[in-house]
Write an enzyme that holds these catalytic residues in place. Sequence first.
Site, PDB file in Angstrom:
ATOM      1  N   HIS A 100     -43.100  15.864  12.616  1.00 29.02           N
ATOM      2  CA  HIS A 100     -42.647  17.251  12.455  1.00 29.02           C
ATOM      3  C   HIS A 100     -42.329  17.917  13.790  1.00 29.02           C
ATOM      4  O   HIS A 100     -41.682  18.962  13.822  1.00 29.02           O
ATOM      5  CB  HIS A 100     -43.661  18.070  11.649  1.00 29.02           C
ATOM      6  CG  HIS A 100     -44.888  18.469  12.389  1.00 29.02           C
ATOM      7  ND1 HIS A 100     -46.096  17.801  12.275  1.00 29.02           N
ATOM      8  CD2 HIS A 100     -45.124  19.489  13.253  1.00 29.02           C
ATOM      9  CE1 HIS A 100     -47.001  18.398  13.022  1.00 29.02           C
ATOM     10  NE2 HIS A 100     -46.445  19.421  13.636  1.00 29.02           N
ATOM     11  N   ASP A 150     -46.412  11.560   8.843  1.00 25.69           N
ATOM     12  CA  ASP A 150     -46.120  12.419  10.003  1.00 25.69           C
ATOM     13  C   ASP A 150     -46.309  11.661  11.323  1.00 25.69           C
ATOM     14  O   ASP A 150     -47.188  11.985  12.123  1.00 25.69           O
ATOM     15  CB  ASP A 150     -47.019  13.652   9.951  1.00 25.69           C
ATOM     16  CG  ASP A 150     -46.568  14.761  10.887  1.00 25.69           C
ATOM     17  OD1 ASP A 150     -45.405  14.708  11.337  1.00 25.69           O
ATOM     18  OD2 ASP A 150     -47.366  15.672  11.159  1.00 25.69           O
ATOM     19  N   SER A 245     -50.173  19.884  17.778  1.00 20.55           N
ATOM     20  CA  SER A 245     -49.478  18.862  16.995  1.00 20.55           C
ATOM     21  C   SER A 245     -49.035  17.678  17.829  1.00 20.55           C
ATOM     22  O   SER A 245     -48.568  17.833  18.960  1.00 20.55           O
ATOM     23  CB  SER A 245     -48.235  19.462  16.331  1.00 20.55           C
ATOM     24  OG  SER A 245     -48.564  20.148  15.168  1.00 20.55           O
TER      25      SER A 245
END
Length: 326
Positions: A100, A150, A245
């Site tokens: 992402h 992911d 992230s």
Amino acid sequence: MAAPASVMGPLGPSALGLLLLLLVVAPPRVAALVHRQPENQGISLTGSVACGRPSMEGKILGGVPAPERKWPWQVSVHYAGLHVCGGSILNEYWVLSAAHCFHRDKNIKIYDMYVGLVNLRVAGNHTQWYEVNRVILHPTYEMYHPIGGDVALVQLKTRIVFSESVLPVCLATPEVNLTSANCWATGWGLVSKQGETSDELQEMQLPLILEPWCHLLYGHMSYIMPDMLCAGDILNAKTVCEGDSGGPLVCEFNRSWLQIGIVSWGRGCSNPLYPGVYASVSYFSKWICDNIEITPTPAQPAPALSPALGPTLSVLMAMLAGWSVL
């Protein structure tokens, strides 16, 4: 990466007390791989240096910025000159991160990778800057779950120069169980639910959470998929946060550090009862190794350009009431 104030979630006091007791009593387990080389644990994707072996030894104290050389595989992913995500060094040409982080823009020229970086404002003596040659997203990304699959592999245009401050991490795979592992997450994410940021790389020790308890905490079985794992210090209200992230969750095993997770999603730093959810490295280890093996090395490698850091960390996302990417 934050330690927000405790809140009472959808669980009642009795159920919450029982759950917290079980989390303390039951030692967390997670699958990871032991590499077949003597005195080394995990998969190494480079033969030039030992993976998962930082030159700096000793205990780390939680709640303080990470010292230089403690996490030499840490990568800062920059988008249009701003830090947006973390990553980890796998070998001289490859970085592991979250899918992402790259989904927002297919133009790879707008992304840059920094290694050997501790402070987002100041390039250190070992800081190196690299352009991106290609990004490979896992084919199941967002296929079965809004943030499933992911995982992203990032190939650099030029070879990383290893030093005491720049080294690869070992990859975990499913052959060996880690029990009561010493696990840490690192990143430059938000440090409070008010949106405060830090220029210094932050570190946080996090216990792994068994899959059944993670399902119970999130309250719906479909939220946590087989390609995910959970970690968070619920008793002390510690969790990863927006901006972390793509960064690594690593565990120490026989003096080597194995990456077992990639920071992926969660309920945000404002709700510590929900642990951070990570893409499971052991689940994707074969895909990672296969893609690195079959992808040609960039032609005519050249030395890395001198780093020129842009503005400090800017996380331009709202705290969502529901689950959110981190």
